[in-house]
Design a protein around this motif. Structure first.
Motif, short mmCIF file in Angstrom:
data_model
loop_
_atom_site.label_atom_id
_atom_site.label_comp_id
_atom_site.label_asym_id
_atom_site.label_seq_id
_atom_site.Cartn_x
_atom_site.Cartn_y
_atom_site.Cartn_z
N GLY A 58 0.91 -1.31 0.01
CA GLY A 58 -0.15 -0.13 -0.01
C GLY A 58 0.68 1.17 -0.02
O GLY A 58 0.37 2.25 -0.53
N GLY A 59 1.95 1.24 0.54
CA GLY A 59 2.85 2.26 0.62
C GLY A 59 3.65 2.72 -0.62
O GLY A 59 4.35 3.93 -0.81
N ILE A 60 3.45 1.90 -1.88
CA ILE A 60 4.20 1.92 -2.97
C ILE A 60 3.02 2.97 -3.77
O ILE A 60 1.95 2.19 -3.93
CB ILE A 60 4.57 0.97 -3.51
N TRP A 61 3.40 4.01 -4.53
CA TRP A 61 2.60 4.52 -5.35
C TRP A 61 1.81 3.52 -6.35
O TRP A 61 2.45 2.87 -7.08
CB TRP A 61 2.97 5.74 -6.13
N HIS A 62 0.37 3.38 -6.54
CA HIS A 62 -0.29 2.56 -7.46
C HIS A 62 -1.64 3.29 -7.78
O HIS A 62 -1.80 4.43 -7.42
CB HIS A 62 -0.69 1.19 -6.80
N SER A 63 -2.38 2.60 -8.82
CA SER A 63 -3.44 3.55 -9.56
C SER A 63 -4.84 2.49 -9.05
O SER A 63 -4.63 1.58 -8.51
CB SER A 63 -3.30 3.28 -10.98
N HIS A 64 -5.88 3.60 -9.10
CA HIS A 64 -7.08 3.28 -8.89
C HIS A 64 -8.13 3.88 -9.84
O HIS A 64 -7.78 4.93 -10.30
CB HIS A 64 -7.48 3.48 -7.50
N TRP A 65 -9.27 3.03 -10.20
CA TRP A 65 -10.49 3.85 -10.66
C TRP A 65 -11.35 3.92 -9.26
O TRP A 65 -11.57 3.19 -8.73
CB TRP A 65 -11.31 3.15 -11.54
N VAL A 66 -11.96 5.36 -9.12
CA VAL A 66 -12.77 5.35 -7.94
C VAL A 66 -14.13 6.18 -8.47
O VAL A 66 -14.08 6.84 -9.53
CB VAL A 66 -12.23 6.06 -6.69
N VAL A 67 -15.28 6.07 -7.81
CA VAL A 67 -16.51 6.48 -7.93
C VAL A 67 -16.65 7.49 -6.78
O VAL A 67 -16.88 7.12 -5.67
CB VAL A 67 -17.71 5.72 -8.32
N LEU A 68 -16.83 8.74 -7.20
CA LEU A 68 -16.96 9.76 -6.01
C LEU A 68 -18.42 10.25 -6.01
O LEU A 68 -19.06 10.40 -7.05
CB LEU A 68 -15.93 10.93 -6.28
N GLN A 69 -18.85 10.77 -4.83
CA GLN A 69 -20.24 11.52 -4.81
C GLN A 69 -20.09 12.26 -3.65
O GLN A 69 -19.23 11.98 -2.31
CB GLN A 69 -21.37 10.42 -4.49
N PRO A 70 -20.86 13.51 -3.26
CA PRO A 70 -20.95 14.26 -2.10
C PRO A 70 -21.50 13.50 -0.76
O PRO A 70 -22.34 12.60 -1.14
CB PRO A 70 -21.72 15.33 -2.67
N ASP A 71 -21.16 13.62 0.24
CA ASP A 71 -21.48 13.12 1.45
C ASP A 71 -21.36 14.33 2.71
O ASP A 71 -20.00 14.40 2.87
CB ASP A 71 -20.92 11.85 1.60
N GLU A 72 -22.28 14.77 3.35
CA GLU A 72 -21.84 15.60 4.26
C GLU A 72 -21.35 15.07 5.56
O GLU A 72 -20.85 15.71 6.20
CB GLU A 72 -23.34 16.27 4.74
N ALA A 73 -21.42 13.74 5.43
CA ALA A 73 -20.78 12.99 6.69
C ALA A 73 -19.37 13.32 6.54
O ALA A 73 -18.70 13.07 7.61
CB ALA A 73 -21.13 11.47 6.62
N CYS A 74 -18.86 13.73 5.48
CA CYS A 74 -17.37 13.61 5.27
C CYS A 74 -16.91 15.04 5.46
O CYS A 74 -15.86 15.65 5.58
CB CYS A 74 -16.98 13.37 3.84
N GLY A 75 -17.93 16.09 5.74
CA GLY A 75 -17.55 17.60 5.77
C GLY A 75 -18.44 18.16 5.03
O GLY A 75 -19.12 17.54 3.78
N LYS A 76 -18.51 19.59 5.08
CA LYS A 76 -19.26 20.39 4.28
C LYS A 76 -18.75 20.31 2.87
O LYS A 76 -17.52 20.53 2.58
CB LYS A 76 -19.37 21.72 4.71
N ASP A 77 -19.71 19.89 1.93
CA ASP A 77 -19.09 19.87 0.37
C ASP A 77 -18.23 18.98 -0.07
O ASP A 77 -17.46 19.10 -0.95
CB ASP A 77 -18.96 21.12 -0.26
N ALA A 78 -18.00 18.12 1.02
CA ALA A 78 -16.94 17.12 0.75
C ALA A 78 -17.53 15.87 0.03
O ALA A 78 -18.56 15.48 -0.19
CB ALA A 78 -16.11 16.58 2.01
N LEU A 79 -16.65 15.08 -0.68
CA LEU A 79 -16.74 13.97 -1.29
C LEU A 79 -16.32 12.68 -0.69
O LEU A 79 -15.27 12.87 0.26
CB LEU A 79 -16.01 14.29 -3.02
#
Length: 266
Positions: free
Chosen positions: A151-172
């Motif tokens: 995990g500590g080695i730089w590697h790639s991902h696809w991720v799907v993002l959405q807003p969620d206020e549980a993460c903070g105001k206007d946070a994804l």
């Protein structure tokens, strides 16, 4: 024997006598001693150009972001004002509450193109490092025979993002998979209960630049896309529960407002 260096003018006379090759060497000497940055000496072309920001740590201070295509591959490119990839999170020894550092390309590409449900959120390509956990179980990035310690080695991902206020105001957040549901997922999904893929495309670091070459079945879906660039820290929920992975600290947005103004190949 004298230890003194030849006077610069003697160098110039010698180089001049060597003709055009000498002139090229002289220019190289001058540029080598110049305070110009790599971007001033060799400008990046196309994509989104961003002004350096003193308030942002240099390894995450985006100055150029682009996506180009070659054949059926897309090349994701980002350049920063410092050395790319030189800063990683400090390990805390556990998954809960751990931090992920990331270089991210949010796109307008439909998540269906890479194996998720259609219109399930903002599809983003990301290069990440997080020493407290491994989320690429199919790949041994360190080539030490252990698939679970990279995990500590730089590697790639696809991720799907959405807003969620549980993460903070206007946070994804990275979209969570509700317990019991079975959404469409890529074949290289790493088993975490979030919309993430670990496809194994290796990021290439060179000085201030990161590039990743990613093949597509349908490159047309990429050619018509728009994009942006983001550097950020994500954080695993201390309870390891929904939301599991929040974008906790945005370092810089290439466009300044996440408007996805970049156009592929432009």
């Amino acid at each position: 024997m004298s230890n003194s260096l030849p006077h610069p003018r003697s160098h110039a006379r010698q180089l001049a006598s060597a003709g055009s090759a000498g002139l090229a060497m002289l220019i190289a000497l001058v540029l080598g001693s110049s305070p110009l940055s790599a971007h001033e000496a060799k400008p990046h072309t196309k994509g989104i150009h961003s002004k350096p920001a003193k308030a942002v740590a240099a390894p995450f201070d985006i100055v150029h972001t682009k996506i180009t295509t070659e054949g059926n591959s897309a090349i994701f490119h980002v350049a920063v004002s410092g050395k790319a990839g030189s800063s990683k999170p400090t390990p805390i020894g556990k998954l809960a509450g751990s931090t992920v550092f990331s270089y991210v390309w949010p796109t307008s590409i439909d998540p269906y193109v890479v194996g998720f449900e259609s219109k399930s959120g903002i599809l983003a390509f990301a290069v990440t490092a997080h020493p407290d956990f491994d989320d690429t179980p199919l790949f041994d990035e360190s080539q030490d025979g252990d698939l679970g310690n990279d995990g500590g080695i730089w590697h790639s991902h696809w991720v799907v993002l959405q807003p969620d206020e549980a993460c903070g105001k206007d946070a994804l957040k990275v979209v969570d998979i509700p317990e019991g549901s079975k959404p469409r997922l890529p074949k290289t999904w790493p088993g975490l209960p979030i919309l993430i893929d670990s496809p194994g495309w290796s990021p290439q670091f060179k000085g201030d630049t990161i590039e990743v070459r990613v093949p597509f079945d349908d490159i047309g879906a990429v050619k018509s896309a728009s994009f942006d660039g983001v550097t950020a820290a994500l954080r695993v929920n201390a309870s390891v529960h929904n939301p599991l992975l929040c974008v906790a600290d945005v370092f810089k947005v290439a466009s300044g407002d996440l408007s996805l103004p970049g156009k592929v190949d432009q």
